[in-house]
Design a protein around this motif. Structure first.
Motif, PDB file in Angstrom:
ATOM      1  N   GLU A 138       0.824  -1.206   0.000  1.00 34.50           N
ATOM      2  CA  GLU A 138       0.000   0.000   0.000  1.00 34.50           C
ATOM      3  C   GLU A 138       0.862   1.262   0.000  1.00 34.50           C
ATOM      4  O   GLU A 138       0.602   2.211  -0.749  1.00 34.50           O
ATOM      5  CB  GLU A 138      -0.939   0.014   1.210  1.00 34.50           C
ATOM      6  N   ALA A 139       1.913   1.260   0.831  1.00 30.50           N
ATOM      7  CA  ALA A 139       2.780   2.443   0.931  1.00 30.50           C
ATOM      8  C   ALA A 139       3.450   2.748  -0.408  1.00 30.50           C
ATOM      9  O   ALA A 139       3.656   3.904  -0.760  1.00 30.50           O
ATOM     10  CB  ALA A 139       3.825   2.232   2.016  1.00 30.50           C
TER      11      ALA A 139
ATOM     12  N   ILE B 236      12.600   7.957   2.095  1.00 28.35           N
ATOM     13  CA  ILE B 236      12.105   6.983   1.108  1.00 28.35           C
ATOM     14  C   ILE B 236      10.895   7.607   0.431  1.00 28.35           C
ATOM     15  O   ILE B 236       9.874   7.812   1.085  1.00 28.35           O
ATOM     16  CB  ILE B 236      11.674   5.664   1.787  1.00 28.35           C
ATOM     17  N   PRO B 237      10.982   7.926  -0.861  1.00 28.24           N
ATOM     18  CA  PRO B 237       9.808   8.504  -1.517  1.00 28.24           C
ATOM     19  C   PRO B 237       8.704   7.450  -1.654  1.00 28.24           C
ATOM     20  O   PRO B 237       8.965   6.334  -2.083  1.00 28.24           O
ATOM     21  CB  PRO B 237      10.337   8.920  -2.891  1.00 28.24           C
ATOM     22  N   MET B 238       7.496   7.817  -1.237  1.00 30.46           N
ATOM     23  CA  MET B 238       6.385   6.866  -1.317  1.00 30.46           C
ATOM     24  C   MET B 238       5.250   7.469  -2.112  1.00 30.46           C
ATOM     25  O   MET B 238       4.828   8.590  -1.845  1.00 30.46           O
ATOM     26  CB  MET B 238       5.903   6.504   0.082  1.00 30.46           C
ATOM     27  N   THR B 239       4.755   6.720  -3.100  1.00 31.69           N
ATOM     28  CA  THR B 239       3.643   7.233  -3.890  1.00 31.69           C
ATOM     29  C   THR B 239       2.310   6.858  -3.269  1.00 31.69           C
ATOM     30  O   THR B 239       1.294   7.448  -3.566  1.00 31.69           O
ATOM     31  CB  THR B 239       3.710   6.704  -5.334  1.00 31.69           C
ATOM     32  N   GLY B 240       2.320   5.832  -2.404  1.00 33.02           N
ATOM     33  CA  GLY B 240       1.084   5.439  -1.731  1.00 33.02           C
ATOM     34  C   GLY B 240       0.968   6.165  -0.398  1.00 33.02           C
ATOM     35  O   GLY B 240       1.184   7.355  -0.313  1.00 33.02           O
ATOM     36  N   ARG B 241       0.631   5.434   0.652  1.00 34.45           N
ATOM     37  CA  ARG B 241       0.485   6.046   1.974  1.00 34.45           C
ATOM     38  C   ARG B 241       1.839   6.276   2.620  1.00 34.45           C
ATOM     39  O   ARG B 241       2.612   5.348   2.848  1.00 34.45           O
ATOM     40  CB  ARG B 241      -0.334   5.137   2.878  1.00 34.45           C
ATOM     41  N   GLU B 243       4.565   7.374   5.677  1.00 38.69           N
ATOM     42  CA  GLU B 243       4.720   7.006   7.091  1.00 38.69           C
ATOM     43  C   GLU B 243       4.184   5.619   7.369  1.00 38.69           C
ATOM     44  O   GLU B 243       3.793   5.319   8.482  1.00 38.69           O
ATOM     45  CB  GLU B 243       3.970   7.992   8.005  1.00 38.69           C
ATOM     46  N   SER B 244       4.151   4.785   6.344  1.00 42.15           N
ATOM     47  CA  SER B 244       3.506   3.516   6.608  1.00 42.15           C
ATOM     48  C   SER B 244       4.377   2.303   6.343  1.00 42.15           C
ATOM     49  O   SER B 244       3.875   1.243   6.062  1.00 42.15           O
ATOM     50  CB  SER B 244       2.211   3.402   5.826  1.00 42.15           C
ATOM     51  N   LEU B 245       5.696   2.453   6.437  1.00 39.51           N
ATOM     52  CA  LEU B 245       6.524   1.272   6.303  1.00 39.51           C
ATOM     53  C   LEU B 245       6.903   0.749   7.688  1.00 39.51           C
ATOM     54  O   LEU B 245       7.206   1.509   8.595  1.00 39.51           O
ATOM     55  CB  LEU B 245       7.799   1.592   5.517  1.00 39.51           C
ATOM     56  N   ASN B 246       6.884  -0.556   7.827  1.00 41.43           N
ATOM     57  CA  ASN B 246       7.418  -1.207   9.013  1.00 41.43           C
ATOM     58  C   ASN B 246       8.894  -0.829   9.146  1.00 41.43           C
ATOM     59  O   ASN B 246       9.593  -0.660   8.147  1.00 41.43           O
ATOM     60  CB  ASN B 246       7.208  -2.717   8.815  1.00 41.43           C
ATOM     61  N   ALA B 248      11.586  -2.441  10.003  1.00 41.42           N
ATOM     62  CA  ALA B 248      12.555  -3.364   9.398  1.00 41.42           C
ATOM     63  C   ALA B 248      12.535  -3.240   7.874  1.00 41.42           C
ATOM     64  O   ALA B 248      13.579  -3.324   7.223  1.00 41.42           O
ATOM     65  CB  ALA B 248      12.252  -4.804   9.819  1.00 41.42           C
ATOM     66  N   VAL B 249      11.350  -3.015   7.316  1.00 43.21           N
ATOM     67  CA  VAL B 249      11.249  -2.844   5.860  1.00 43.21           C
ATOM     68  C   VAL B 249      11.919  -1.536   5.443  1.00 43.21           C
ATOM     69  O   VAL B 249      12.693  -1.497   4.475  1.00 43.21           O
ATOM     70  CB  VAL B 249       9.772  -2.877   5.396  1.00 43.21           C
ATOM     71  N   SER B 252      15.550  -1.919   5.585  1.00 43.06           N
ATOM     72  CA  SER B 252      16.020  -2.820   4.524  1.00 43.06           C
ATOM     73  C   SER B 252      16.086  -2.101   3.176  1.00 43.06           C
ATOM     74  O   SER B 252      17.045  -2.270   2.423  1.00 43.06           O
ATOM     75  CB  SER B 252      15.100  -4.040   4.418  1.00 43.06           C
ATOM     76  N   ILE B 253      15.062  -1.306   2.869  1.00 41.95           N
ATOM     77  CA  ILE B 253      15.062  -0.574   1.598  1.00 41.95           C
ATOM     78  C   ILE B 253      16.216   0.436   1.578  1.00 41.95           C
ATOM     79  O   ILE B 253      16.907   0.593   0.570  1.00 41.95           O
ATOM     80  CB  ILE B 253      13.689   0.110   1.368  1.00 41.95           C
TER      81      ILE B 253
END
Lengths: 260, 260
Positions: A138-139, B236-241, B243-246, B248-249, B252-253
């Motif tokens: 989703e993110a 981390i640029p996000m096109t979706g939501r 502030e919504s990465l775990n 650890a993810v 990792s990114i």
């Protein structure tokens, strides 16, 4: 409002069964969400809330949120703190629990458009991994997720929590098998994520669009027939120890490369 | 070999305390690893195994591995199945448990070399996240990890398990604070990972070398003084939501972009 203080109340009994049994979730088309933030999230995502339970303590502590959810939900109950703790899955429940109607979100899959980028999950077993993957999808704005029907239940309380509500919003569809899905959607450019030095590196892959990337089981990776059904094989190049990424991390890195 | 069948045995008592108490781990300089694969991994990684316990069942079932670990470890005991289940952290223990000496692995941090790329973790709290991050760091060949001393214990059984043994091999150092570490290592180009549209996008950042990237707490991100001590802010640029990465993810990114 009457305060429910017996576990024998049929609404409570149903919630407990929904928490414990994937079969009951499937048959009734209902699932549960626990926690203040996630229940509010369900409402804001316009999920169809069948029943809302709040513990006495939580109804007082989160009076504003309680009032919103009480009005929004088809049914609402206050439950004694003791009974509430017994129906919850988490160790320290926050006192809000919703029973939600599972929606058919397969609409996004009917007509595949240019720009669409999907993720396919083949026999993914760990609910924490599935929750994290949905949250990441989703993110990063992944169009939708296709799950093989032997994945863990997307409506299990752990997945709902771990997804941070993505399960309410992200389009997904459950297919008998990923191979079958791919065979009936040949307009998608398809990529099988494997651990293999002969596969194309994701750093050198320009993901076509519309496309779909398939990621496999935690221990065994993708099924053979899934790999065969994909047009390409791709891999995450690792300079350290190979075969050593957690499934949710591997899926996240692949989605990152696909979407950026 | 004598079979231990009392919880009062001092070796067993010590293992139980090591499982439960971070303070005891810190004071004794020992920690535990549970499971067949991870105990073998400790041996292959040349960890200093102080005591090896196997349940009666496991000693028979994994006879070859049992023999190897028995010879390798300073002390070895067979334990009755009942007592073994009582000393283990996991729900279905496989019957192997090692008490391991914590090693000083800060050597790699003494002399920073061109090509070195470090990860700094600021007040990371979830043992599952820490385990996953260490596993990813090793897979992607990150040089080493700096932890603020308010992170969760790197030697907790959950971290050891989740790291898939990376904790035996990956160089790390615990520092009073990340800001202090950065201030005394000004030769490192430093990057603070934040959620902010004004920070540099990681897709447009060419990570200098030697460098270090700081990642923060699950809920609150990096401390203010850590951000101030870093030379750059990245996101981390996000096109979706957003502030919504775990956590650890997200880590990792970021490591993926730094290392690839």
């Amino acid at each position: 409002m009457t305060i429910l203080s017996s576990k024998d109340n049929s609404n409570i009994k149903n919630a407990v069964r929904l928490r414990k049994s994937a079969k009951h979730r499937r048959e009734s088309g209902l699932f549960i969400a626990e926690g203040v933030r996630i229940c509010i999230d369900a409402m804001l995502s316009k999920a169809d809330i069948d029943t809302f339970f709040a513990s006495e303590k939580a109804a007082a502590k989160y009076a504003y949120e309680f009032e919103q959810l009480r009005k929004y939900s088809a049914k609402a109950f206050v439950v004694s703190d003791k009974i509430f703790n017994q129906i919850c899955d988490t160790e320290s429940p926050q006192g809000f629990l919703c029973v939600i109607k599972a929606l058919d979100k397969s609409g996004s899959f009917d007509k595949i458009k240019t720009g669409d980028k999907f993720l396919a999950l083949d026999n993914l077993q760990d609910p924490s991994n599935l929750g994290t993957i949905l949250r990441t999808a989703e993110a990063l704005n992944v169009t939708g997720v296709v799950l093989s029907d032997d994945c863990c239940d997307i409506y299990s309380p752990k997945v709902v929590r771990g997804s941070m509500g993505a399960v309410f919003r992200l389009p997904f569809v459950v297919s008998t098998s990923i191979a079958e899905y791919l065979n009936t959607h040949s307009e998608l450019e398809s990529y099988a994520a494997v651990v293999s030095s002969s596969a194309d590196k994701i750093t050198e892959t320009s993901f076509a669009s519309p496309c779909i990337v398939a990621v496999g089981n935690e221990g065994n990776g993708l099924k053979e027939d899934t790999i065969s059904a994909c047009k390409h094989k791709i891999t995450i190049p690792m300079t350290g120890r190979a075969e050593s990424l957690n499934a949710a991390v591997a899926a996240s890195i692949i989605m990152w490369e696909m979407m950026k």
